[in-house]
Design a protein around this motif. Structure first.
Motif, mmCIF file in Angstrom:
data_model
loop_
_atom_site.group_PDB
_atom_site.id
_atom_site.type_symbol
_atom_site.label_atom_id
_atom_site.label_comp_id
_atom_site.label_asym_id
_atom_site.label_seq_id
_atom_site.Cartn_x
_atom_site.Cartn_y
_atom_site.Cartn_z
ATOM 1 N N LEU A 49 1.485 -6.425 3.718
ATOM 2 C CA LEU A 49 0.105 -6.550 5.030
ATOM 3 C C LEU A 49 -0.950 -6.388 4.150
ATOM 4 O O LEU A 49 -2.166 -6.446 4.652
ATOM 5 C CB LEU A 49 1.095 -6.185 5.952
ATOM 6 C CG LEU A 49 1.920 -7.141 7.299
ATOM 7 C CD1 LEU A 49 2.409 -5.901 7.786
ATOM 8 C CD2 LEU A 49 1.162 -8.739 7.119
ATOM 9 N N ALA A 53 -4.647 -7.806 4.739
ATOM 10 C CA ALA A 53 -5.668 -6.821 5.238
ATOM 11 C C ALA A 53 -6.775 -7.374 5.175
ATOM 12 O O ALA A 53 -8.127 -6.866 5.259
ATOM 13 C CB ALA A 53 -4.758 -5.728 5.294
ATOM 14 N N GLU A 54 -7.261 -7.501 3.385
ATOM 15 C CA GLU A 54 -8.064 -7.143 2.483
ATOM 16 C C GLU A 54 -9.033 -8.793 3.207
ATOM 17 O O GLU A 54 -10.359 -8.530 2.306
ATOM 18 C CB GLU A 54 -7.762 -7.381 1.131
ATOM 19 C CG GLU A 54 -7.730 -5.368 0.397
ATOM 20 C CD GLU A 54 -7.419 -5.388 -1.013
ATOM 21 O OE1 GLU A 54 -7.921 -6.624 -1.521
ATOM 22 O OE2 GLU A 54 -6.283 -4.704 -0.971
ATOM 23 N N ILE A 102 -3.436 -12.370 7.903
ATOM 24 C CA ILE A 102 -2.632 -11.216 8.417
ATOM 25 C C ILE A 102 -3.021 -11.780 9.628
ATOM 26 O O ILE A 102 -4.448 -11.678 10.085
ATOM 27 C CB ILE A 102 -3.087 -9.788 8.059
ATOM 28 C CG1 ILE A 102 -2.378 -8.501 9.069
ATOM 29 C CG2 ILE A 102 -4.465 -9.484 8.269
ATOM 30 C CD1 ILE A 102 -2.412 -6.975 8.240
ATOM 31 N N THR A 107 -2.270 -6.951 11.749
ATOM 32 C CA THR A 107 -2.706 -5.899 11.708
ATOM 33 C C THR A 107 -2.517 -4.487 12.508
ATOM 34 O O THR A 107 -2.583 -3.463 11.951
ATOM 35 C CB THR A 107 -4.808 -6.770 11.995
ATOM 36 O OG1 THR A 107 -4.744 -7.240 11.153
ATOM 37 C CG2 THR A 107 -5.240 -4.837 11.640
ATOM 38 N N LEU A 110 0.001 -2.675 11.072
ATOM 39 C CA LEU A 110 0.436 -2.224 9.850
ATOM 40 C C LEU A 110 -0.369 -0.683 10.237
ATOM 41 O O LEU A 110 -0.509 -0.116 9.645
ATOM 42 C CB LEU A 110 -1.289 -3.507 8.520
ATOM 43 C CG LEU A 110 -1.462 -2.609 6.966
ATOM 44 C CD1 LEU A 110 0.281 -2.483 6.531
ATOM 45 C CD2 LEU A 110 -2.919 -3.207 6.825
ATOM 46 N N GLU A 111 -1.351 -0.438 10.529
ATOM 47 C CA GLU A 111 -2.198 0.525 11.311
ATOM 48 C C GLU A 111 -0.684 1.530 11.849
ATOM 49 O O GLU A 111 -0.792 3.145 11.013
ATOM 50 C CB GLU A 111 -2.958 0.226 12.166
ATOM 51 C CG GLU A 111 -4.113 -0.238 11.562
ATOM 52 C CD GLU A 111 -5.336 -1.046 13.164
ATOM 53 O OE1 GLU A 111 -5.016 0.099 14.416
ATOM 54 O OE2 GLU A 111 -6.300 -0.890 13.071
#
Length: 155
Positions: A49, A53-54, A102, A107, A110-111
């Motif tokens: 992930l 995210a990029e 993603i 997202t 991931l946060e």
């Protein structure tokens, strides 16, 4: 102080950097696994992930970035896609390739994992200054840990 026999090794276990690194790596992995478990992610899922995210990437690019076997990546993506954290689609420019992306839910997860990892890292590195952390990153970046870095020849 007793004289050292010529056949006695020079280094104690605490002097063997490889063993120290392995010990701390194992302990750190355990802490990370526990922290990520609160988010429902395993370390490899979180790392995937982080890469996604990029921005969207091809499966082939993910294989190279994560340095995993293609079958391992497919398994990771199946898990993540099943949880609604990533999506895969055919590349319109080349239907043989898959683009991985993603999702908004990925997202958000991931946060959440980032927050859990921040807590682990704050505790883990509490006694290190910013200068120490910069030096540690620099030194770790110089380690030759890929199998192809080693020539396993016996003396």
């Amino acid at each position: 102080m007793a004289a050292k026999d010529e056949g006695t090794p020079d280094a104690s276990a605490k002097d063997r950097l490889g063993f120290l690194l392995a010990y701390h790596g194992s302990s750190t992995e355990t802490l990370i696994r526990r922290a990520l478990a609160t988010t429902g992610l395993a370390p490899r899922h979180a790392m995937t992930l982080i890469q996604l995210a990029e921005g969207p990437v091809t499966q082939k690019a993910l294989i190279e970035t994560l340095e995993v076997d293609p079958s391992v990546l497919v398994s990771l993506l199946n898990d993540l896609e099943g949880d609604g954290l990533v999506s895969r689609r055919r590349d319109p420019a080349d239907r043989r390739r898959h683009i991985v992306e993603i999702t908004p839910e990925g997202t958000a997860r991931l946060e959440k994992s980032g927050t859990a990892l921040d807590t682990v890292e704050r505790e883990l590195f509490a006694d290190l200054s910013e200068r120490d952390l910069t030096a540690l990153r620099r030194i770790l970046g110089k380690l030759r840990t890929a199998p192809e870095d080693f020539s396993c020849t016996e003396a």
